[in-house]
Design a protein around this motif. Sequence first.
Motif, mmCIF file in Angstrom:
data_model
loop_
_atom_site.group_PDB
_atom_site.id
_atom_site.type_symbol
_atom_site.label_atom_id
_atom_site.label_comp_id
_atom_site.label_asym_id
_atom_site.label_seq_id
_atom_site.Cartn_x
_atom_site.Cartn_y
_atom_site.Cartn_z
ATOM 1 N N ILE A 80 0.856 -1.186 0.000
ATOM 2 C CA ILE A 80 0.000 0.000 0.000
ATOM 3 C C ILE A 80 0.893 1.237 0.000
ATOM 4 O O ILE A 80 1.826 1.352 0.798
ATOM 5 N N THR A 81 0.606 2.173 -0.901
ATOM 6 C CA THR A 81 1.405 3.400 -0.989
ATOM 7 C C THR A 81 0.547 4.652 -0.919
ATOM 8 O O THR A 81 1.071 5.767 -0.999
ATOM 9 N N GLU A 82 -0.774 4.471 -0.777
ATOM 10 C CA GLU A 82 -1.677 5.624 -0.790
ATOM 11 C C GLU A 82 -1.458 6.545 0.412
ATOM 12 O O GLU A 82 -1.033 6.106 1.483
ATOM 13 N N SER A 83 -1.804 7.798 0.229
ATOM 14 C CA SER A 83 -1.722 8.781 1.299
ATOM 15 C C SER A 83 -2.851 8.555 2.302
ATOM 16 O O SER A 83 -3.807 7.812 2.031
ATOM 17 N N ASP A 84 -2.751 9.216 3.457
ATOM 18 C CA ASP A 84 -3.819 9.123 4.451
ATOM 19 C C ASP A 84 -5.148 9.571 3.859
ATOM 20 O O ASP A 84 -6.192 8.958 4.102
ATOM 21 N N GLU A 85 -5.116 10.638 3.072
ATOM 22 C CA GLU A 85 -6.349 11.146 2.465
ATOM 23 C C GLU A 85 -6.966 10.103 1.537
ATOM 24 O O GLU A 85 -8.188 9.886 1.554
ATOM 25 N N GLN A 86 -6.135 9.449 0.749
ATOM 26 C CA GLN A 86 -6.637 8.423 -0.153
ATOM 27 C C GLN A 86 -7.193 7.222 0.622
ATOM 28 O O GLN A 86 -8.213 6.655 0.249
ATOM 29 N N PHE A 101 -9.227 2.649 8.979
ATOM 30 C CA PHE A 101 -8.208 3.585 8.503
ATOM 31 C C PHE A 101 -6.882 3.347 9.212
ATOM 32 O O PHE A 101 -5.821 3.276 8.578
ATOM 33 N N GLN A 102 -6.933 3.188 10.534
ATOM 34 C CA GLN A 102 -5.706 2.958 11.292
ATOM 35 C C GLN A 102 -5.051 1.633 10.897
ATOM 36 O O GLN A 102 -3.819 1.533 10.817
ATOM 37 N N ALA A 103 -5.876 0.618 10.629
ATOM 38 C CA ALA A 103 -5.336 -0.673 10.214
ATOM 39 C C ALA A 103 -4.668 -0.588 8.848
ATOM 40 O O ALA A 103 -3.594 -1.157 8.616
ATOM 41 N N LEU A 104 -5.293 0.140 7.920
ATOM 42 C CA LEU A 104 -4.697 0.320 6.605
ATOM 43 C C LEU A 104 -3.388 1.111 6.691
ATOM 44 O O LEU A 104 -2.417 0.815 5.982
ATOM 45 N N ARG A 105 -3.366 2.099 7.563
ATOM 46 C CA ARG A 105 -2.120 2.864 7.758
ATOM 47 C C ARG A 105 -1.018 1.948 8.288
ATOM 48 O O ARG A 105 0.138 2.048 7.870
ATOM 49 N N ARG A 106 -1.397 1.062 9.214
ATOM 50 C CA ARG A 106 -0.403 0.133 9.756
ATOM 51 C C ARG A 106 0.131 -0.790 8.655
ATOM 52 O O ARG A 106 1.342 -1.032 8.572
ATOM 53 N N ILE A 107 -0.768 -1.300 7.805
ATOM 54 C CA ILE A 107 -0.335 -2.162 6.705
ATOM 55 C C ILE A 107 0.621 -1.414 5.782
ATOM 56 O O ILE A 107 1.628 -1.958 5.330
ATOM 57 N N ARG A 108 0.293 -0.153 5.521
ATOM 58 C CA ARG A 108 1.174 0.668 4.675
ATOM 59 C C ARG A 108 2.515 0.935 5.340
ATOM 60 O O ARG A 108 3.580 0.688 4.750
ATOM 61 N N ASP A 109 2.480 1.406 6.570
ATOM 62 C CA ASP A 109 3.700 1.840 7.239
ATOM 63 C C ASP A 109 4.614 0.669 7.599
ATOM 64 O O ASP A 109 5.841 0.801 7.593
#
Length: 215
Positions: free
Chosen positions: A26-32, A93-101
């Motif tokens: 995942i490379t999307e921004s937080d907004e995306q 959202f927080q879970a997706l951010r974790r997957i990205r980061d």
Amino acid sequence: MSESLIETAATKQVDDLYWRANYSAITESDEQLRKIVASTDLPPLMVALAAATGDYSILRDELRPPQPPVDTVGQPHGGMDAAAQEAARELAFQALRRIRDEKITSVETLDDEQATTILDWITNQATTDYHQMLKHDMALVPEVSGAPAFTKEQVAPTRDFTVAVIGSGVAGMAAAYRLKQAGLDYTVFEKGHEVGGTWWKNTYPGVRLDTPNYA
């Protein structure tokens, strides 16, 4: 379906034809990510994220989709109210951010307890009698998959034969995959010039599913 696709799938840890060991990061921004979460059906998103992150605490009791009886118009998000939807979107959202980061690009198979946790949550514990049947459709639960429990070498090591599969629709492709797993030779016969069976040959304008589906 190509021989190489079946060959590859037959050797996977997970019993799913299109399984991949690693997925694109995942490379999307937080907004995306927030836009994605806002436009996605929440119950399946939540269980997918729980499996991907290994964090089943996001499947909170107060956020269980109530799965109300079917009406003329289906209830979005399994009937979750506005407050539950808002809370679930933030967790997603927080879970997706974790997957990205954390650059998570693969998912582990589920043990029986994890699969039960998912099914209890997404069905609101309404189908516990059917858990084993539902697990059969969960690609991440390999021990209850539809893979053959035998091989040709075990049941007919000295007999040479080829199995005829009539049609390359969904059932025909599944049969070919299972035969490959069992080590059996097969030939698929298809009268059309494309695979897909009735779903390729016909169109169904306006077709809808009139019952909620746990998946």
